[in-house]
Design a protein around this motif. Structure first.
Motif, mmCIF file in Angstrom:
data_model
loop_
_atom_site.group_PDB
_atom_site.id
_atom_site.type_symbol
_atom_site.label_atom_id
_atom_site.label_comp_id
_atom_site.label_asym_id
_atom_site.label_seq_id
_atom_site.Cartn_x
_atom_site.Cartn_y
_atom_site.Cartn_z
ATOM 1 N N UNK A 145 51.734 17.018 -8.017
ATOM 2 C CA UNK A 145 52.672 17.913 -7.344
ATOM 3 C C UNK A 145 52.111 18.416 -6.023
ATOM 4 N N UNK A 146 50.783 18.521 -5.961
ATOM 5 C CA UNK A 146 50.122 19.015 -4.751
ATOM 6 C C UNK A 146 48.708 18.454 -4.695
ATOM 7 N N UNK A 147 48.100 18.587 -3.542
ATOM 8 C CA UNK A 147 46.719 18.127 -3.405
ATOM 9 C C UNK A 147 45.800 19.066 -4.177
ATOM 10 N N UNK A 148 44.599 18.605 -4.455
ATOM 11 C CA UNK A 148 43.636 19.401 -5.220
ATOM 12 C C UNK A 148 43.131 20.613 -4.458
ATOM 13 N N UNK A 149 42.501 21.498 -5.202
ATOM 14 C CA UNK A 149 42.015 22.755 -4.637
ATOM 15 C C UNK A 149 40.944 22.558 -3.569
ATOM 16 N N UNK A 150 40.140 21.499 -3.686
ATOM 17 C CA UNK A 150 39.100 21.260 -2.681
ATOM 18 C C UNK A 150 39.314 19.933 -1.936
ATOM 19 N N UNK A 151 40.558 19.445 -1.928
ATOM 20 C CA UNK A 151 40.864 18.175 -1.277
ATOM 21 C C UNK A 151 41.559 18.387 0.066
ATOM 22 N N UNK A 152 41.141 17.606 1.038
ATOM 23 C CA UNK A 152 41.800 17.530 2.324
ATOM 24 C C UNK A 152 41.967 16.054 2.645
ATOM 25 N N UNK A 153 42.999 15.737 3.399
ATOM 26 C CA UNK A 153 43.224 14.364 3.815
ATOM 27 C C UNK A 153 43.486 14.329 5.309
ATOM 28 N N UNK A 154 42.967 13.305 5.949
ATOM 29 C CA UNK A 154 43.300 13.002 7.333
ATOM 30 C C UNK A 154 44.066 11.691 7.290
ATOM 31 N N UNK A 155 45.272 11.704 7.821
ATOM 32 C CA UNK A 155 46.132 10.525 7.841
ATOM 33 C C UNK A 155 46.245 10.064 9.285
ATOM 34 N N UNK A 156 45.942 8.798 9.533
ATOM 35 C CA UNK A 156 46.092 8.196 10.851
ATOM 36 C C UNK A 156 47.104 7.073 10.743
ATOM 37 N N UNK A 175 52.547 0.049 14.816
ATOM 38 C CA UNK A 175 52.758 -1.246 14.166
ATOM 39 C C UNK A 175 52.729 -1.151 12.641
ATOM 40 N N UNK A 176 52.598 0.053 12.112
ATOM 41 C CA UNK A 176 52.663 0.234 10.671
ATOM 42 C C UNK A 176 51.323 0.411 9.976
ATOM 43 N N UNK A 177 50.229 0.169 10.660
ATOM 44 C CA UNK A 177 48.918 0.363 10.028
ATOM 45 C C UNK A 177 48.695 1.856 9.802
ATOM 46 N N UNK A 178 48.035 2.172 8.708
ATOM 47 C CA UNK A 178 47.717 3.564 8.420
ATOM 48 C C UNK A 178 46.373 3.634 7.723
ATOM 49 N N UNK A 179 45.747 4.798 7.834
ATOM 50 C CA UNK A 179 44.456 5.025 7.202
ATOM 51 C C UNK A 179 44.454 6.427 6.606
ATOM 52 N N UNK A 180 44.106 6.526 5.324
ATOM 53 C CA UNK A 180 43.944 7.809 4.648
ATOM 54 C C UNK A 180 42.455 8.064 4.491
ATOM 55 N N UNK A 181 42.003 9.242 4.927
ATOM 56 C CA UNK A 181 40.601 9.624 4.770
ATOM 57 C C UNK A 181 40.579 10.881 3.908
ATOM 58 N N UNK A 182 39.889 10.797 2.784
ATOM 59 C CA UNK A 182 39.839 11.883 1.807
ATOM 60 C C UNK A 182 38.572 12.699 2.016
#
Length: 178
Positions: free
Chosen positions: A96-107, A111-118
């Motif tokens: 339902x939501x991200x964790x209490x100590x989690x952050x994400x950087x989304x790039x 052209x559709x490429x993406x990168x998730x950094x946790x």
């Protein structure tokens, strides 16, 4: 027709399971490498400038191919993130939501490429150190971001630093001439 022995089928099953586990581990390893690159860039600039705050852009660190970034802070609502930023799939879709100590950087790029950094609180980078609404959580990777070196050796993202923070961390004393 000859049948395959059961031991061969079991070995193939173990191999496939191991491959799936490797994928999960490599996703974490990839995030760790992306975090390491950002931290190294901040420390490199700190060694050159000798200041407690540093300025950089995500494009300088991760390349100019990215068109957009989004920072997702702890306890962010999954549906709101997807709707607000027009993101179809997230690494936290099953929550339902991200964790209490989690952050994400989304790039993402056009052209559709993406990168998730946790990121976690132990990553040494905190994009969500303050609840200041004037610090943008999304935008162009070519925009300046400011980070402050913490007393624990990590980096907190901050609004534009105060002028005193941009002064050198070393002091030079003026010697009087005779």
């Amino acid at each position: 027709m000859r049948h395959k022995p059961p031991s061969l089928i079991i070995e193939a099953s173990i191999l496939l399971t191991a491959c799936n586990d490797t994928i999960a581990v490599s996703d974490t390893a990839i995030s760790d490498r992306w975090i390491y690159v950002l931290k190294q860039e901040l420390f490199q600039r700190h060694r050159i400038h000798l200041t407690t705050t540093e300025k950089l852009t995500l494009a300088e660190v991760y390349g100019k191919q990215w068109d957009k970034y989004v920072i997702i802070c702890p306890l962010s609502d999954t549906a709101t993130v997807k709707d607000s930023f027009k993101i179809a799939d997230t690494p936290f879709d099953d929550q339902d939501h991200t964790g209490e100590d989690e952050q994400y950087l989304y790039l993402s790029e056009s052209f559709g490429a993406e990168q998730w950094i946790h990121f976690t609180t132990n990553s040494g980078i905190n994009f969500c150190a303050t609840d200041d609404p004037s610090i943008p959580q999304y935008g162009s990777p070519s925009e300046n971001m400011h980070f402050r070196l913490t007393e624990y050796g990590g980096w907190d993202r901050i609004k534009t630093p105060p002028l005193s923070a941009a002064t050198s961390t070393t002091t030079v004393t003026k010697q009087e001439s005779p």
